[in-house]
Write a protein that holds these residues in place. Sequence first.
Motif, PDB file in Angstrom:
ATOM      1  N   PRO A   1       0.812  -1.231   0.000  1.00 25.63           N
ATOM      2  CA  PRO A   1       0.000   0.000   0.000  1.00 25.63           C
ATOM      3  C   PRO A   1       0.838   1.269   0.000  1.00 25.63           C
ATOM      4  CG  PRO A   1      -0.185  -1.175   2.102  1.00 25.63           C
ATOM      5  CD  PRO A   1       0.485  -2.107   1.143  1.00 25.63           C
ATOM      6  N   ALA A   2       2.074   1.171   0.480  1.00 26.65           N
ATOM      7  CA  ALA A   2       2.959   2.340   0.424  1.00 26.65           C
ATOM      8  C   ALA A   2       3.294   2.713  -1.015  1.00 26.65           C
ATOM      9  CB  ALA A   2       4.248   2.054   1.199  1.00 26.65           C
ATOM     10  N   VAL A   3       3.087   1.760  -1.934  1.00 33.41           N
ATOM     11  CA  VAL A   3       3.287   2.013  -3.356  1.00 33.41           C
ATOM     12  C   VAL A   3       1.958   2.297  -4.053  1.00 33.41           C
ATOM     13  CG1 VAL A   3       4.101   1.032  -5.538  1.00 33.41           C
ATOM     14  CG2 VAL A   3       5.351   0.582  -3.419  1.00 33.41           C
ATOM     15  N   SER A   4       0.952   1.437  -3.804  1.00 35.02           N
ATOM     16  CA  SER A   4      -0.315   1.541  -4.545  1.00 35.02           C
ATOM     17  C   SER A   4      -1.095   2.802  -4.208  1.00 35.02           C
ATOM     18  CB  SER A   4      -1.188   0.311  -4.272  1.00 35.02           C
ATOM     19  OG  SER A   4      -1.626   0.264  -2.918  1.00 35.02           O
ATOM     20  N   VAL A   5      -1.123   3.187  -2.951  1.00 33.98           N
ATOM     21  CA  VAL A   5      -1.937   4.349  -2.552  1.00 33.98           C
ATOM     22  C   VAL A   5      -1.417   5.636  -3.188  1.00 33.98           C
ATOM     23  CG1 VAL A   5      -2.683   5.782  -0.602  1.00 33.98           C
ATOM     24  CG2 VAL A   5      -2.834   3.278  -0.449  1.00 33.98           C
ATOM     25  N   PRO A   6      -0.106   5.950  -3.071  1.00 32.97           N
ATOM     26  CA  PRO A   6       0.378   7.167  -3.751  1.00 32.97           C
ATOM     27  C   PRO A   6       0.221   7.114  -5.274  1.00 32.97           C
ATOM     28  CG  PRO A   6       1.969   6.426  -2.117  1.00 32.97           C
ATOM     29  CD  PRO A   6       0.959   5.326  -2.258  1.00 32.97           C
ATOM     30  N   LEU A   7       0.388   5.914  -5.873  1.00 33.71           N
ATOM     31  CA  LEU A   7       0.225   5.796  -7.312  1.00 33.71           C
ATOM     32  C   LEU A   7      -1.198   6.149  -7.738  1.00 33.71           C
ATOM     33  CD1 LEU A   7       2.143   2.599  -8.539  1.00 33.71           C
ATOM     34  CD2 LEU A   7       2.444   4.953  -9.338  1.00 33.71           C
ATOM     35  N   LEU A   8      -2.173   5.522  -7.089  1.00 29.28           N
ATOM     36  CA  LEU A   8      -3.574   5.781  -7.432  1.00 29.28           C
ATOM     37  C   LEU A   8      -3.915   7.248  -7.229  1.00 29.28           C
ATOM     38  CD1 LEU A   8      -6.489   4.966  -8.132  1.00 29.28           C
ATOM     39  CD2 LEU A   8      -6.787   4.323  -5.725  1.00 29.28           C
ATOM     40  N   ARG A   9      -3.562   7.766  -6.074  1.00 32.36           N
ATOM     41  CA  ARG A   9      -3.884   9.163  -5.786  1.00 32.36           C
ATOM     42  C   ARG A   9      -3.197  10.100  -6.764  1.00 32.36           C
ATOM     43  NH1 ARG A   9      -3.754   9.390   0.899  1.00 32.36           N
ATOM     44  NH2 ARG A   9      -5.455   7.882   1.218  1.00 32.36           N
ATOM     45  N   GLY A  10      -1.962   9.764  -7.120  1.00 33.74           N
ATOM     46  CA  GLY A  10      -1.226  10.599  -8.048  1.00 33.74           C
ATOM     47  C   GLY A  10      -1.842  10.620  -9.438  1.00 33.74           C
ATOM     48  N   TYR A  11      -2.228   9.436  -9.935  1.00 29.50           N
ATOM     49  CA  TYR A  11      -2.850   9.374 -11.256  1.00 29.50           C
ATOM     50  C   TYR A  11      -4.144  10.191 -11.294  1.00 29.50           C
ATOM     51  CZ  TYR A  11       0.049   5.693 -13.384  1.00 29.50           C
ATOM     52  OH  TYR A  11       1.073   4.980 -13.955  1.00 29.50           O
ATOM     53  N   VAL A  12      -5.008   9.982 -10.293  1.00 29.85           N
ATOM     54  CA  VAL A  12      -6.328  10.624 -10.319  1.00 29.85           C
ATOM     55  C   VAL A  12      -6.207  12.123 -10.088  1.00 29.85           C
ATOM     56  CG1 VAL A  12      -8.623  10.689  -9.275  1.00 29.85           C
ATOM     57  CG2 VAL A  12      -7.484   8.489  -9.634  1.00 29.85           C
ATOM     58  N   HIS A  13      -5.390  12.508  -9.107  1.00 29.24           N
ATOM     59  CA  HIS A  13      -5.268  13.940  -8.836  1.00 29.24           C
ATOM     60  C   HIS A  13      -4.621  14.680  -9.998  1.00 29.24           C
ATOM     61  CE1 HIS A  13      -2.900  17.463  -7.204  1.00 29.24           C
ATOM     62  NE2 HIS A  13      -4.159  17.848  -7.161  1.00 29.24           N
ATOM     63  N   SER A  14      -3.542  14.118 -10.577  1.00 29.93           N
ATOM     64  CA  SER A  14      -2.873  14.830 -11.674  1.00 29.93           C
ATOM     65  C   SER A  14      -3.795  14.974 -12.885  1.00 29.93           C
ATOM     66  CB  SER A  14      -1.580  14.110 -12.068  1.00 29.93           C
ATOM     67  OG  SER A  14      -1.841  12.800 -12.539  1.00 29.93           O
ATOM     68  N   PHE A  15      -4.659  13.956 -13.106  1.00 25.47           N
ATOM     69  CA  PHE A  15      -5.619  14.043 -14.209  1.00 25.47           C
ATOM     70  C   PHE A  15      -6.593  15.195 -13.986  1.00 25.47           C
ATOM     71  CE2 PHE A  15      -9.862  12.961 -15.809  1.00 25.47           C
ATOM     72  CZ  PHE A  15      -9.601  12.782 -17.157  1.00 25.47           C
ATOM     73  N   PHE A  16      -7.185  15.257 -12.804  1.00 27.77           N
ATOM     74  CA  PHE A  16      -8.151  16.328 -12.553  1.00 27.77           C
ATOM     75  C   PHE A  16      -7.468  17.686 -12.417  1.00 27.77           C
ATOM     76  CE2 PHE A  16     -11.092  12.855 -11.024  1.00 27.77           C
ATOM     77  CZ  PHE A  16     -12.026  13.035 -12.031  1.00 27.77           C
ATOM     78  N   ALA A  17      -6.264  17.716 -11.892  1.00 28.67           N
ATOM     79  CA  ALA A  17      -5.526  18.991 -11.775  1.00 28.67           C
ATOM     80  C   ALA A  17      -5.268  19.574 -13.170  1.00 28.67           C
ATOM     81  CB  ALA A  17      -4.217  18.777 -11.039  1.00 28.67           C
ATOM     82  N   ARG A  18      -5.073  18.703 -14.153  1.00 25.51           N
ATOM     83  CA  ARG A  18      -4.831  19.164 -15.519  1.00 25.51           C
ATOM     84  C   ARG A  18      -6.109  19.636 -16.189  1.00 25.51           C
ATOM     85  NH1 ARG A  18      -2.154  15.590 -20.475  1.00 25.51           N
ATOM     86  NH2 ARG A  18      -2.306  17.223 -22.063  1.00 25.51           N
ATOM     87  N   HIS A  19      -7.195  18.886 -16.011  1.00 25.55           N
ATOM     88  CA  HIS A  19      -8.409  19.157 -16.767  1.00 25.55           C
ATOM     89  C   HIS A  19      -9.485  19.929 -15.988  1.00 25.55           C
ATOM     90  CE1 HIS A  19      -6.819  16.721 -19.969  1.00 25.55           C
ATOM     91  NE2 HIS A  19      -6.645  15.704 -19.149  1.00 25.55           N
ATOM     92  N   LEU A  20      -9.396  19.910 -14.662  1.00 25.15           N
ATOM     93  CA  LEU A  20     -10.329  20.692 -13.821  1.00 25.15           C
ATOM     94  C   LEU A  20      -9.519  21.338 -12.699  1.00 25.15           C
ATOM     95  CD1 LEU A  20     -13.473  18.369 -13.374  1.00 25.15           C
ATOM     96  CD2 LEU A  20     -13.416  20.585 -14.527  1.00 25.15           C
TER      97      LEU A  20
END
Length: 349
Positions: free
Chosen positions: A327-346
């Motif tokens: 989870p120390a790998v999966s949690v930051p990865l998931l959060r990073g993908y989703v946040h960076s996507f919305f930060a770019r488009h919204l």
Amino acid sequence: MDRSRRDPWEPLPVREVMVTVFYPARTVRGYPVAPQMTEGAAKTLPHVDPLFHTELPTRGVNWAATRTHSHTGAPALPARRPVLLYSPGGGDPRSLGTGLAEELASHGYVVVALDHPGDASEVEFPHRMKGRKKVRTTVFRGDPRKDPALFRSMIDTRIADTRFVLDQLETLAGGRNPDAEQRPLPQGLGRALDPRRAGIYGHSAGGTTAAEAMYEDRRILAAVNLEGFLDQPPEAPGRKGQLYPVARYGVGRPLLLLGTDGFRYQKELERSWSAMLAHPHGRTRRHQLDQATHGVFTDYATLAPQLQSAGLMTADNRNRLVGAIDPAVSVPLLRGYVHSFFARHLPTH
């Protein structure tokens, strides 16, 4: 409470939807820390959720004990913010998306997590209603993909729920209280919403919902599909299911497809995702989490390893539910993908 629709799953005269709203707070002093699950839902979970997640223990866990980083009823920080809707997986409650929702709220988004009653494993309402208990459990037994008509009804209902919630958020942003019981809402919440900047993300059936809802409702400007099919189940073995319009025709707004290498229905998923990516003028992107399986997109990503450490879940069951990924790998990865996507488009600014 949507009085224009009857409930599709049980003989109830109106369609009810429960939500949790996560938002940046002006202060949390004096406001209680929110539990991840309500008492009634937590007591019901071990009797219902193992129907969908057979890896889960049926005893030995106090599901009501987990606290969040949120505070109930805190006043909202002033400023109009983009709104993100969250639709959970088929048979899952909204509470299993708490970690990601809090992360997005910490970056300045208002996140509205939906329960789809009758579909969600358990939903606790503020009160009983004629024909409905205070805690309503799912009508599903097993995988909805194995019943094409059931799957269609599930996705149609979820899309209608999503659009109804968007309507209610517009009402709230306009200064009115859309709560079915007119209960007081957190101070400044309506003024913190900007429904003109709306996005959506969802897991599994919620991912299907997110992509198709964006196709059908132009108010939704960006969407994330966390390993959800973009086609209907085949009507008979050996046949192909019909693509949803979003995959058949494409969409001109941004869509992120995020999957895992360990999803047991990878081959079936590939057909509709490839169709989505094949549209020449589309804005769809795809990424993958490795050493992971379907449940990694939920809070089980962190809960399952803890259950394993406590001797309440075997390593095999943990791997089937979320994968071997730490989870120390999966949690930051998931959060990073989703946040960076919305930060770019919204973006929030």
